[in-house]
Structure formats: C-alpha cells, structure tokens
Design a protein around this motif. Structure first.
Motif, PDB file in Angstrom:
ATOM      1  N   GLU A  65     -37.725  27.188  77.632  1.00 23.55           N
ATOM      2  CA  GLU A  65     -38.507  26.354  76.720  1.00 23.55           C
ATOM      3  C   GLU A  65     -37.682  25.803  75.564  1.00 23.55           C
ATOM      4  N   LEU A  66     -36.831  26.650  74.980  1.00 23.84           N
ATOM      5  CA  LEU A  66     -36.153  26.283  73.734  1.00 23.84           C
ATOM      6  C   LEU A  66     -34.657  26.035  73.883  1.00 23.84           C
ATOM      7  N   GLY A  67     -34.056  26.542  74.951  1.00 18.18           N
ATOM      8  CA  GLY A  67     -32.623  26.374  75.124  1.00 18.18           C
ATOM      9  C   GLY A  67     -31.792  27.393  74.382  1.00 18.18           C
ATOM     10  N   ASP A  68     -32.394  28.334  73.743  1.00 17.92           N
ATOM     11  CA  ASP A  68     -31.683  29.388  73.020  1.00 17.92           C
ATOM     12  C   ASP A  68     -32.624  30.568  72.873  1.00 17.92           C
ATOM     13  N   LEU A  69     -32.108  31.663  72.328  1.00 19.49           N
ATOM     14  CA  LEU A  69     -32.969  32.831  72.150  1.00 19.49           C
ATOM     15  C   LEU A  69     -32.463  33.691  71.013  1.00 19.49           C
TER      16      LEU A  69
ATOM     17  N   ARG B 272     -50.538  53.202  82.254  1.00 18.63           N
ATOM     18  CA  ARG B 272     -49.789  53.467  83.476  1.00 18.63           C
ATOM     19  C   ARG B 272     -48.423  52.782  83.452  1.00 18.63           C
ATOM     20  N   ARG B 273     -48.332  51.667  82.807  1.00 16.15           N
ATOM     21  CA  ARG B 273     -47.089  50.905  82.761  1.00 16.15           C
ATOM     22  C   ARG B 273     -46.568  50.870  81.326  1.00 16.15           C
ATOM     23  N   PRO B 274     -45.285  51.094  81.114  1.00 14.98           N
ATOM     24  CA  PRO B 274     -44.760  51.038  79.738  1.00 14.98           C
ATOM     25  C   PRO B 274     -45.020  49.675  79.113  1.00 14.98           C
ATOM     26  N   LEU B 275     -45.246  49.666  77.816  1.00 16.96           N
ATOM     27  CA  LEU B 275     -45.487  48.417  77.129  1.00 16.96           C
ATOM     28  C   LEU B 275     -44.250  47.524  77.165  1.00 16.96           C
ATOM     29  N   LEU B 276     -43.097  48.139  77.275  1.00 11.54           N
ATOM     30  CA  LEU B 276     -41.858  47.374  77.215  1.00 11.54           C
ATOM     31  C   LEU B 276     -40.848  47.958  78.192  1.00 11.54           C
ATOM     32  N   ASP B 277     -40.183  47.108  78.927  1.00  4.64           N
ATOM     33  CA  ASP B 277     -39.098  47.536  79.800  1.00  4.64           C
ATOM     34  C   ASP B 277     -38.130  46.371  79.977  1.00  4.64           C
ATOM     35  N   ARG B 278     -37.013  46.641  80.630  1.00  6.06           N
ATOM     36  CA  ARG B 278     -35.971  45.624  80.768  1.00  6.06           C
ATOM     37  C   ARG B 278     -36.438  44.426  81.605  1.00  6.06           C
ATOM     38  N   GLU B 279     -37.274  44.680  82.582  1.00  9.11           N
ATOM     39  CA  GLU B 279     -37.776  43.584  83.413  1.00  9.11           C
ATOM     40  C   GLU B 279     -38.611  42.607  82.591  1.00  9.11           C
ATOM     41  N   ARG B 280     -39.496  43.133  81.775  1.00  8.20           N
ATOM     42  CA  ARG B 280     -40.344  42.277  80.938  1.00  8.20           C
ATOM     43  C   ARG B 280     -39.505  41.539  79.900  1.00  8.20           C
ATOM     44  N   ILE B 281     -38.528  42.220  79.352  1.00  9.57           N
ATOM     45  CA  ILE B 281     -37.641  41.579  78.370  1.00  9.57           C
ATOM     46  C   ILE B 281     -36.898  40.415  79.026  1.00  9.57           C
ATOM     47  N   THR B 282     -36.386  40.636  80.229  1.00 10.66           N
ATOM     48  CA  THR B 282     -35.646  39.584  80.939  1.00 10.66           C
ATOM     49  C   THR B 282     -36.536  38.398  81.249  1.00 10.66           C
ATOM     50  N   THR B 283     -37.725  38.662  81.762  1.00 13.05           N
ATOM     51  CA  THR B 283     -38.661  37.582  82.093  1.00 13.05           C
ATOM     52  C   THR B 283     -39.015  36.771  80.857  1.00 13.05           C
ATOM     53  N   THR B 284     -39.253  37.467  79.766  1.00 15.58           N
ATOM     54  CA  THR B 284     -39.611  36.783  78.520  1.00 15.58           C
ATOM     55  C   THR B 284     -38.425  35.993  77.985  1.00 15.58           C
ATOM     56  N   ALA B 285     -37.239  36.574  78.040  1.00 12.34           N
ATOM     57  CA  ALA B 285     -36.043  35.887  77.542  1.00 12.34           C
ATOM     58  C   ALA B 285     -35.807  34.590  78.313  1.00 12.34           C
ATOM     59  N   LEU B 286     -35.930  34.629  79.630  1.00 20.65           N
ATOM     60  CA  LEU B 286     -35.748  33.418  80.429  1.00 20.65           C
ATOM     61  C   LEU B 286     -36.798  32.365  80.090  1.00 20.65           C
ATOM     62  N   ALA B 287     -38.022  32.808  79.847  1.00 24.94           N
ATOM     63  CA  ALA B 287     -39.079  31.865  79.477  1.00 24.94           C
ATOM     64  C   ALA B 287     -38.761  31.194  78.142  1.00 24.94           C
ATOM     65  N   VAL B 288     -38.235  31.979  77.190  1.00 25.97           N
ATOM     66  CA  VAL B 288     -37.868  31.427  75.880  1.00 25.97           C
ATOM     67  C   VAL B 288     -36.737  30.413  76.035  1.00 25.97           C
ATOM     68  N   VAL B 289     -35.719  30.777  76.814  1.00 24.70           N
ATOM     69  CA  VAL B 289     -34.582  29.873  77.003  1.00 24.70           C
ATOM     70  C   VAL B 289     -34.994  28.622  77.768  1.00 24.70           C
TER      71      VAL B 289
END
Length: 219
Positions: A24-28, A5-22
């Motif tokens: 945690e790590l300070g870069d991406l 029902r929901r795409p495996l990947l979309d811009r919202e998920r990418i953004t949320t994941t990117a912020l989580a990476v940054v």
C-alpha cells in the motif's frame, strides 16, 4: 476466561501485515505494523528483530513463491530461464517491496539455499567460480526490472501529436499486446545467449591453456 486458541501475534501475521503495508505505502515501520495489528510496538519486537527482521520475513514469504526446482530441469539454460520466470512472477506480486528487499542484505536461510542451488547449477554447467555470481546478479537485475515493469501501465507512452513523433507512434501501434512479457523474453534470451558465449569462450581458453602447459617429464 480461557486463553485464545491462536496467539494474538506471531511471525506469520507480522509478515502478512508487513507485506500489506508495503504493497500500500511502499515502505514500512514497526509502529505502523503494530498499529495495523492492534498491539503495542514492543509486542512486535518480541517476535522479530526489528525492521530488518521484518524485511527478511517478507523476503522469505515472497521467495517462497519461486520454483527452485526449475533449476534442475533440462539444460542449464532452460533451468536458469525457468527459475528467472518464476522469480519474476513471485516478485511481480509485490513490486513495491522490491526496493526494500534489494537494498537489504540477504540473510534468510531459505533464500540463501535458493542461491546455493543456482550456484551449484552453474558450476555443474562448467562456469568458472569467479563468473558465477556476476551471472546470477545480472539475471536478477533483468528479472527485478521486469517485475517492476509488470506493475506499470500497459500503455507507458502517450503520444498526443503523432506528427511530432511519427516513428514512435508507428512503433507503438505495431507493438504486440503484453509489452512487458515480450520485452522480458527478448532480454532473457539475449542475456542467456551472451552468457552461453561467455561459457564457451572460457572453456576454450581453459582448453588452450591446458594444451600449452608443459608436459611433466617422467623421471
């Protein structure tokens, strides 16, 4: 098997994941984000324009927490102060993203519109056009520095021997709790007072120039 029902990947998920990476790590990097999402790196590129595109998505997400309506409340000084406090809170939630966002050109339309409102507010207050961006940039420098300070420990000075630095020890002991908030409000008030004086001086200079300009003769 039916499609999810929901795409495996979309811009919202990418953004949320990117912020989580940054956070945690300070870069991406795009491969880091793809790995967190469990997809191929090429799949991420189908949704965003590389690393720069991801940074702009993060900028939009962080900036969405800024209350731009504050700009219209009260005097121009009250509006700018309210905007600054909201701006600081939004970026303080992701302090490790600040270096990435501040060293990359602003392209996100939603964020550009926020700046448009700030420019309009200052022009309405009577600021000369050449002064507008320096005022905004100066305020941003104050805001973002304080947002980083909010992420620092409350006790930033460790005095091991009070006999060596007695004045510093006494000043630290007398300082109120919430040093970052107190320092921000002090700096904000001083900055706005300076900008107010700059506006007054500019208005007086324009009035003087107007009075000195020759009155055209009536033919």
């Amino acid at each position: 098997m039916g499609r999810p029902r929901r795409p495996l990947l979309d811009r919202e998920r990418i953004t949320t994941t990117a912020l989580a990476v940054v956070d945690e790590l300070g870069d991406l990097s795009v491969p880091q984000i793809a790995k967190r999402l469990g997809v191929q790196t090429a799949s991420v590129y189908h949704h965003v324009d590389g690393r720069d595109g991801i940074i702009e998505l993060m900028r939009e997400r962080v900036a969405s927490g800024i209350d731009t309506e504050a700009l219209a409340r009260g005097t121009w000084e009250a509006g700018m102060a309210g905007w600054a406090r909201s701006y600081r809170a939004a970026f303080a939630a992701h302090p490790r993203a600040i270096p990435l966002l501040m060293t990359s050109p602003v392209r996100a339309p939603m964020v550009l519109l926020q700046y448009e409102r700030a420019v309009a507010r200052l022009l309405e207050a009577g600021f000369a056009l050449p002064d507008v961006m320096p005022v905004i940039i100066g305020l941003e420098n104050l805001v973002l520095g304080s947002a980083l300070d909010l992420a620092a420990p409350e006790a930033m000075w460790e005095v091991a021997d009070e006999t060596v630095t007695p004045l510093l020890a006494a000043a630290l002991g007398a300082a109120p709790e919430g040093r970052a908030d107190h320092a921000f409000e002090l700096a904000l008030a001083a900055y706005l007072a300076h900008v107010r004086d700059m506006l007054t001086d500019d208005q007086e200079a324009r009035q003087t120039a107007k009075l000195k300009s020759p009155v055209p003769r009536t033919p």
